[in-house]
Design an enzyme around this catalytic site. Sequence first.
Site, short mmCIF file in Angstrom:
data_model
loop_
_atom_site.label_atom_id
_atom_site.label_comp_id
_atom_site.label_asym_id
_atom_site.label_seq_id
_atom_site.Cartn_x
_atom_site.Cartn_y
_atom_site.Cartn_z
N GLY A 50 0.87 -1.17 0.00
CA GLY A 50 0.00 0.00 0.00
C GLY A 50 0.90 1.22 0.00
N GLU A 51 0.66 2.10 0.90
CA GLU A 51 1.49 3.31 1.02
C GLU A 51 1.97 3.37 2.46
OE1 GLU A 51 2.52 5.34 -1.40
OE2 GLU A 51 3.70 6.23 0.21
N SER A 52 3.29 3.20 2.64
CA SER A 52 3.78 3.00 4.01
C SER A 52 3.55 4.21 4.91
CB SER A 52 5.26 2.62 3.98
OG SER A 52 6.01 3.60 3.32
N CYS A 82 6.06 -5.43 0.29
CA CYS A 82 6.26 -4.08 -0.24
C CYS A 82 6.16 -3.03 0.87
CB CYS A 82 5.29 -3.84 -1.39
SG CYS A 82 5.88 -2.56 -2.51
N ARG A 108 12.93 3.50 0.04
CA ARG A 108 11.60 3.52 -0.57
C ARG A 108 11.68 3.93 -2.04
NH1 ARG A 108 7.75 7.37 2.09
NH2 ARG A 108 6.30 6.32 0.69
N ILE A 137 5.86 -3.09 -7.52
CA ILE A 137 5.08 -1.87 -7.76
C ILE A 137 5.63 -0.76 -6.87
CG2 ILE A 137 2.78 -0.83 -7.72
CD1 ILE A 137 1.65 -3.68 -7.99
N ARG A 138 6.27 0.19 -7.46
CA ARG A 138 6.93 1.26 -6.69
C ARG A 138 7.60 0.65 -5.45
NH1 ARG A 138 4.50 5.52 -4.54
NH2 ARG A 138 2.56 4.40 -4.23
N HIS A 173 5.07 -8.54 -4.66
CA HIS A 173 3.68 -8.81 -4.25
C HIS A 173 3.21 -10.19 -4.69
CE1 HIS A 173 2.33 -4.65 -3.20
NE2 HIS A 173 3.32 -4.31 -4.01
N GLU A 175 0.82 -11.78 -3.64
CA GLU A 175 -0.66 -11.82 -3.58
C GLU A 175 -1.29 -11.34 -4.89
OE1 GLU A 175 1.22 -9.58 -2.28
OE2 GLU A 175 0.26 -7.61 -2.29
N1 GLN Z 1 5.99 2.96 -2.61
C1 GLN Z 1 5.19 2.50 -1.50
C2 GLN Z 1 5.73 3.04 -0.19
O1 GLN Z 1 6.76 3.60 -0.13
C3 GLN Z 1 5.14 1.00 -1.46
C4 GLN Z 1 4.42 0.48 -2.67
C5 GLN Z 1 3.71 -0.82 -2.48
O2 GLN Z 1 3.46 -1.27 -1.37
N2 GLN Z 1 3.31 -1.39 -3.58
O3 GLN Z 1 5.06 2.87 0.82
#
Ligand code: GLN
Length: 191
Positions: A50-52, A82, A108, A137-138, A173, A175
């Site tokens: 997600g977004e940490s 992630c 990150r 993903i990112r 990921h 999942e």
């Molecule tokens: N770029 C996100 C972060 O820094 C992580 C991306 C992800 O969980 N797919 O939190």
Amino acid sequence: MADKKIGVLALQGSVREHLDCLARTEGAEGFPVRTREELARAEALILPGGESTTLRTLLRTFDLEEPIRRRILEGMPVWGTCAGMILLAKEVDGAAAPLGVMDVSVRRNAYGRQSESFSTTQIVPEVSPDPLTLTFIRAPQAQRVWGDGRILCQTNGRITAVRQGHMLATAFHPELTDSTAFHRYFLSFLP
Ligand code: GLN
């Protein structure tokens, strides 16, 4: 034997995808964790991608940061994918990290903009003899692993999965793929 109760932190991110994988994993019963009571029912916990930074804020808002840290230190198996890896690392971009339990430092968004997302196929011997699809993903990169941390997987020369006893962190990921190999591997951490 009774199914193992695997909680998925359900504040933000790829929660449903993990729950879907757990539903396809023999011996596992997945359920969402949003409260301390739900955490108490979990025998193991998955921290989704997600977004940490958002996850960190929500962990505090929902009063879950300390209880999760305590459970992990007491030995509850935990797996971060992630953003979840970022939550578990002791060091993030040179600063202290949210849960700070794994002997890993991460950067990150380490792959930069142009290659924000990519998939590759690779064998991770400890997890499965079959090639697995690794989806980034990112994604963060693990830059350094020390202490009891052990590198489980490297991709293009970068550390992308780390295990430290009952703790697992993957920059990718599983999942989001058809394979449940990583979920089965994580299940093997439980007694
Ligand atoms: N770029 C996100 C972060 O820094 C992580 C991306 C992800 O969980 N797919 O939190």
